[in-house]
Motif scaffolding. Structure first.
Motif, PDB file in Angstrom:
ATOM      1  N   MET A 424       0.780  -1.299  -0.042  1.00  0.00           N
ATOM      2  CA  MET A 424      -0.091  -0.139   0.026  1.00  0.00           C
ATOM      3  C   MET A 424       0.913   1.148   0.018  1.00  0.00           C
ATOM      4  O   MET A 424       0.501   2.327  -0.324  1.00  0.00           O
ATOM      5  N   TRP A 425       1.974   1.312   0.501  1.00  0.00           N
ATOM      6  CA  TRP A 425       2.867   2.438   0.575  1.00  0.00           C
ATOM      7  C   TRP A 425       4.136   2.573  -0.540  1.00  0.00           C
ATOM      8  O   TRP A 425       4.206   3.327  -0.863  1.00  0.00           O
ATOM      9  N   ALA A 432      -1.908  -0.456  -6.425  1.00  0.00           N
ATOM     10  CA  ALA A 432      -2.253  -1.787  -5.586  1.00  0.00           C
ATOM     11  C   ALA A 432      -3.882  -1.836  -5.738  1.00  0.00           C
ATOM     12  O   ALA A 432      -4.182  -2.845  -5.989  1.00  0.00           O
ATOM     13  N   TRP A 433      -4.474  -0.610  -5.428  1.00  0.00           N
ATOM     14  CA  TRP A 433      -5.851  -0.617  -5.727  1.00  0.00           C
ATOM     15  C   TRP A 433      -6.252  -1.064  -7.092  1.00  0.00           C
ATOM     16  O   TRP A 433      -7.291  -1.828  -7.199  1.00  0.00           O
ATOM     17  N   TYR A 450      -8.998   3.647   1.876  1.00  0.00           N
ATOM     18  CA  TYR A 450      -8.541   4.559   2.903  1.00  0.00           C
ATOM     19  C   TYR A 450      -7.937   3.425   3.877  1.00  0.00           C
ATOM     20  O   TYR A 450      -7.206   3.691   4.895  1.00  0.00           O
ATOM     21  N   VAL A 451      -8.999   2.334   4.180  1.00  0.00           N
ATOM     22  CA  VAL A 451      -8.832   1.454   5.209  1.00  0.00           C
ATOM     23  C   VAL A 451      -7.432   0.989   5.153  1.00  0.00           C
ATOM     24  O   VAL A 451      -6.756   0.758   5.824  1.00  0.00           O
ATOM     25  N   MET A 452      -7.470   0.200   3.849  1.00  0.00           N
ATOM     26  CA  MET A 452      -6.144  -0.564   3.491  1.00  0.00           C
ATOM     27  C   MET A 452      -4.681   0.220   3.788  1.00  0.00           C
ATOM     28  O   MET A 452      -3.710  -0.197   4.221  1.00  0.00           O
ATOM     29  N   THR A 456      -5.616  -0.391   8.529  1.00  0.00           N
ATOM     30  CA  THR A 456      -5.188  -1.582   8.566  1.00  0.00           C
ATOM     31  C   THR A 456      -3.601  -1.673   9.095  1.00  0.00           C
ATOM     32  O   THR A 456      -3.400  -2.217   9.932  1.00  0.00           O
ATOM     33  N   PRO A 457      -2.745  -0.851   8.373  1.00  0.00           N
ATOM     34  CA  PRO A 457      -1.299  -0.852   9.195  1.00  0.00           C
ATOM     35  C   PRO A 457      -1.324  -0.280  10.518  1.00  0.00           C
ATOM     36  O   PRO A 457      -0.473  -0.913  11.189  1.00  0.00           O
ATOM     37  N   VAL A 458      -2.163   0.496  10.734  1.00  0.00           N
ATOM     38  CA  VAL A 458      -2.057   1.081  12.261  1.00  0.00           C
ATOM     39  C   VAL A 458      -2.512   0.013  13.346  1.00  0.00           C
ATOM     40  O   VAL A 458      -1.817  -0.433  14.222  1.00  0.00           O
TER      41      VAL A 458
END
Lengths: 519, 39
Positions: A424-425, A432-433, A450-452, A456-458
């Motif tokens: 994602m980063w 990725a999307w 936005y979730v991914m 999710t990482p947090v």
């Protein structure tokens, strides 16, 4: 690279979904979930459980399917190659090596536990246990494991033989390949698993109050134990972390197995609907069926207080001690048959997960070393059979528990965090999307973008830090470990370090070979 | 003890969500399979 350039493919979409669902549905669905729910607020546990299903479980599923299918385009069926194509950095493949380490380490001990379920299904139908108490059944289990001796088992030979049978079955399926082996297994084992679970759940629903002398010991009270909500529990952060942990474990994410399966898809095959179908199948097995068998029947036979004690004793205590007592009881008509079904369904849940754990290493040897499937499976079989000897003979010293903690608990969250950040980063959220939605039968709602990327990482980071403080540090420092077990715990650590080093060296060698070929 | 009203609500809602999601996703999967088989 694969020897002939061509990689296998799944035969049917439903076969793929059942195979990935088989990977996710494991012993935890039937043993861990009901205990977690009952201990963490009952019905109120479902509030954080569903929240984390949306914010952690489903997003990680899609991320892993996305990484896997993307890696498959470059003929990589395991995490080192997949990470290498999403992050052009020399270190990427070594981060991916963690996926191989986790899957092979869990495979080593999980298949041994799986063999117990096969053994206990046979013992059920043969009537080897009946009218047992908690003491005698605990003795039965420990004598089977070779820790003690009993009238039934005087040595570890039966357990060892069944372990060999289970390993042979696993490797035979892996040897047959993706569509002829793993997919065929899923198409037979998964429907049978659901049929057995539904029959068992209906039988337990209709048990009512098995012993009228104890009217409070009823199935209805068992359901109440799991489902009556305790809203006060929701202010306790531990409940939220328990729910996040359960979602994480139940979907079998963070171990490199979903990636391997998804790598055998065509570039434009759907992964969005397949991922959702897989996750919902797993949840059906867990929330609808898993919660309707072990705990309700335990309350009906032992009462609420004893069930709380059993639940506190862990999943093995519930599955391999309490359930056989129930099936062997005179208050459970045809208990031998239902016991057989219970352990066989656990065996199906186990074997569909263990073959998935073998696949990443097989794919790695095929794709990166050009081995044929026979050679790759034989190499894996030799390595795993050599390592499992330590697990079998040092079981009572906590050898298995040590491996389970580092590979099967803490390692998963570390790997999941790494893959989420990389995809994602580093690879980029937009790319990725697009990758995940490409060819989708349905589109992922934009909310999940936005979730991914952020949520999710947090959550994974919080889980990792929390587990590090709460359990990884005490485990590392061997708090509450008996002095006689310490050398064996070190042995387990040395074995894990050896596995990790060998994998790293193999990854290095594979890249040197492939790179020089390109030159 | 027995299942309380809120316990029943939680059970029914949780099962409803899961069964609904499972039926929805498999309906879509089989519909897609049928479509691709006929085309």
């Amino acid at each position: 690279m694969a020897q002939n350039g061509e990689r296998e493919q799944w035969g049917t979409k439903i076969g793929l979904i059942l195979a990935v669902a088989g990977n996710a549905v494991g012993l935890g669905n039937f043993l861990r979930f009901p205990v977690q729910a009952a201990q963490n607020g009952g019905g109120a546990f479902m509030i954080p459980y569903f929240i984390f299903f949306l914010l952690l479980g489903i997003p990680l599923m899609w991320i892993e399917w996305g990484i896997g299918r993307h890696g498959g385009k470059f003929k990589h069926g395991s995490a080192p190659g997949m990470f290498d194509v999403i992050w052009k950095n020399k270190l990427a493949k070594y981060f991916g090596a963690l996926g191989l380490f986790i899957s092979i380490t869990i495979l080593i001990y999980y298949t041994y536990i799986e063999s117990w379920t096969l053994g206990f299904s046979l013992f059920s139908i043969l009537g080897l246990y009946s009218n047992e108490t908690r003491e005698t059944m605990t003795g039965f289990l420990s004598s089977y494991q070779g820790i003690t001796t009993s009238q039934t088992f005087s040595s570890i030979l039966p357990a060892y033989g069944l372990m060999l049978v289970t390993f042979a079955l696993n490797f035979a399926i892996l040897y047959k390949g993706i569509s002829k082996g793993i997919e065929k297994l899923a198409k037979v084992a998964m429907p049978l698993l659901f049929i057995f679970a539904i029959i068992l759940a209906i039988r337990i629903f209709t048990l009512g109050t098995p012993d009228p002398a104890f009217p409070d010991n009823s199935v209805a009270n068992g359901f109440a134990f799991i489902w009556n909500p305790d809203f006060a529990a929701l202010v306790n952060p531990n409940i939220w972390l328990a729910a996040a942990g359960q979602i994480f474990f139940t979907l079998s994410v963070g171990m490199g197995t979903i990636h391997a399966y998804a790598s055998y898809l065509k570039p434009k095959d759907d992964i969005v609907l397949s991922g959702l179908a897989t996750a919902s199948t797993n949840e059906f097995a867990e929330v609808v069926l898993g919660a309707s068998i072990a705990i309700p029947v335990a309350v009906a036979f032992f009462g609420l207080d004893a069930t709380k004690e059993i639940a506190a004793g862990g999943s093995f205590n519930l599955g391999f001690v309490s359930m056989p007592i129930i099936f062997g009881s005179s208050h459970f008509p045809l208990g031998e048959l239902f016991g057989f079904m219970w352990f066989l369904l656990l065996f199906f849940a186990g074997i569909t997960s263990s073959v998935a754990m073998g696949q990443p290493v097989v794919a790695f040897l095929e794709d990166e070393f050009g081995m044929n499937r026979k050679k790759a499976v034989t190499t894996l079989a030799i390595a795993v059979l050599a390592a499992v000897q330590f697990v079998i003979f040092f079981l009572k010293y906590g050898f298995l528990d040590e491996m389970d903690y580092w590979a099967g608990t803490f390692g998963l969250v570390v790997f999941a965090l790494i893959e989420t950040i990389l995809f994602m980063w580093v690879f980029g959220a937009d790319k990725a999307w697009k990758e995940m939605n490409d060819g989708g039968d349905i589109q992922i709602p934009i909310f999940f973008y936005y979730v991914m990327k952020y949520v999710t990482p947090v959550i994974l980071m919080v889980l990792m830090i929390w587990w590090f403080i709460q359990s990884a540090l005490p485990t590392l420092l061997m708090h509450n470990i008996a002095a006689e077990n310490i050398p064996y715990i070190w042995g387990a650590r040395i074995l894990m370090v050896a596995i990790a080093v060998i994998i790293m060296l193999l990854v290095k060698k594979a890249w040197e070979n492939n790179h020089s070929e390109v030159k | 003890m027995g299942l309380t009203t809120s316990g029943i609500i939680f059970l029914v809602v949780a099962w409803g969500i899961i069964i609904g999601l499972t039926v929805f996703s498999f309906y879509k999967v089989f519909k897609g399979e049928k479509k691709s088989a006929s085309s």
